[in-house]
Enzyme design. Structure first.
Site, short mmCIF file in Angstrom:
data_model
loop_
_atom_site.label_atom_id
_atom_site.label_comp_id
_atom_site.label_asym_id
_atom_site.label_seq_id
_atom_site.Cartn_x
_atom_site.Cartn_y
_atom_site.Cartn_z
N LYS A 17 1.01 -1.26 0.17
CA LYS A 17 0.03 0.01 -0.03
C LYS A 17 1.00 1.28 -0.05
O LYS A 17 0.56 2.52 -0.66
CB LYS A 17 -0.87 0.09 1.15
CG LYS A 17 -2.09 -0.96 1.13
CD LYS A 17 -2.74 -1.20 2.44
CE LYS A 17 -3.54 -2.41 2.21
NZ LYS A 17 -4.50 -2.70 3.43
N GLN A 61 -4.34 -1.42 9.56
CA GLN A 61 -4.26 -2.71 9.12
C GLN A 61 -5.17 -3.85 9.86
O GLN A 61 -4.60 -3.72 11.24
CB GLN A 61 -2.89 -3.23 8.68
CG GLN A 61 -2.79 -4.48 7.87
CD GLN A 61 -3.23 -4.53 6.52
OE1 GLN A 61 -3.47 -3.22 5.97
NE2 GLN A 61 -3.73 -5.51 6.17
N ASP A 84 -11.04 2.45 4.05
CA ASP A 84 -11.37 1.05 3.87
C ASP A 84 -12.84 0.74 4.12
O ASP A 84 -13.27 0.04 3.61
CB ASP A 84 -10.90 0.32 5.39
CG ASP A 84 -9.43 -0.32 5.27
OD1 ASP A 84 -9.20 -0.72 4.03
OD2 ASP A 84 -8.78 -0.15 6.08
N1 GUN Z 1 -6.73 -6.95 6.37
C1 GUN Z 1 -7.16 -7.65 5.41
N2 GUN Z 1 -7.66 -6.99 4.24
C2 GUN Z 1 -7.54 -5.63 4.75
C3 GUN Z 1 -8.32 -4.33 4.16
O1 GUN Z 1 -8.64 -4.53 3.22
N3 GUN Z 1 -7.97 -3.53 4.94
C4 GUN Z 1 -7.34 -3.43 6.29
N4 GUN Z 1 -7.22 -2.25 6.98
N5 GUN Z 1 -7.03 -4.53 7.01
C5 GUN Z 1 -7.17 -5.89 5.88
#
Ligand code: GUN
Length: 251
Positions: A17, A61, A84
């Site tokens: 990311k 995350q 998100d």
């Molecule tokens: N953990 C697994 N997928 C995601 C996601 O799309 N966003 C976040 N913040 N954590 C994750």
């Protein structure tokens, strides 16, 4: 981006990311906190980021360590910075069909469908998996495009009887090679959201690609299918967040 603890998969996702932000010219900050971080400390950081005017989007995350309550953390993020789309305000907006942010993975799936020239309207859509991150919002997005949507899950009886009806099948169960060729309607669009690591360290999806590709009309690979789309959609949400936070304009 906030990461708590040292889950290796989370570390890879956050690195990807961060890299995508740099490629797009999006300024980013990473807060890598130790596993021992308390919920209070994490909430204080989120509060600071909520108030920071040069930060448009906040991503914590998941998963967070067990001593931290995930829902409390998600609820603490300013919905206008929730790239998100996990906050209940944004979840509600998706339900109503008037939303600013779409959860990145389901958004990526819709983008793949759209860019491939596939019309969802009137099609039988089957989503296997009912998570808050993928299954549930995926079903809503397909419904907004006038698909006839079925959500299957671990208690579904005779799963194949549902998947065999699907013109569009989205697999998001988290079980390696769970969907096999004999469970797929000939010519169906098969989208594999799964990212599972096998014992030999190789990545594989929730769909058994080798048997499924012989039956499907179109199919996404793992890795390299939905995964990169998820990150692209995160970038899109972040740009959207910057506009909202600077202009106050929402959908
Ligand atoms: N953990 C697994 N997928 C995601 C996601 O799309 N966003 C976040 N913040 N954590 C994750």
């Amino acid at each position: 981006m906030v990461i708590v603890g040292d889950d290796p998969a989370s570390r890879i996702y956050v690195n990807n990311k961060k890299k995508a932000c740099a490629e797009c010219g999006i300024y980013s900050e990473e807060y890598a906190l130790p596993e021992s971080t308390t919920q209070e400390e994490l909430l204080e950081l989120i509060d600071r980021l909520n108030k920071k005017s040069d930060i448009s989007g906040i991503l914590v995350q998941l998963p967070v360590p067990e001593h931290i309550d995930e829902t409390t953390i998600i609820n603490a993020i300013n919905p206008n910075k929730d790239v998100d789309a996990f906050h209940p305000v944004n979840v509600g907006k998706i339900m109503v069909g008037n939303f600013d942010f779409v959860p990145c993975t389901p958004a990526g799936v819709m983008e793949l469908i759209n860019e491939s020239g596939i019309d969802v309207s009137g099609k039988e859509c089957v989503v296997v998996g009912r998570s808050n991150i993928v299954g549930k919002p995926q079903a809503m997005l397909l419904l907004h495009k006038n698909g006839t949507v079925t959500i299957c899950h671990s208690r579904t009886k005779d799963l194949a009887s549902h998947t065999k009806n699907a013109d569009i099948l989205v697999a998001a169960v988290g079980i390696p090679k769970f969907i096999t060729g004999d469970m797929i309607k000939p010519g169906a669009v098969v989208i594999d959201v799964g990212i599972n690591r096998l014992e030999n360290k190789k990545l594989c999806g929730d769909v058994d690609f080798d048997s499924a590709e012989k039956i499907a009309g179109a199919i996404t690979p793992v890795p390299g299918g939905v995964g990169p789309m998820t990150i692209a959609m995160l970038m899109k949400n972040t740009v959207r967040a910057a506009v909202i936070n600077r202009t106050g304009k929402q959908s």
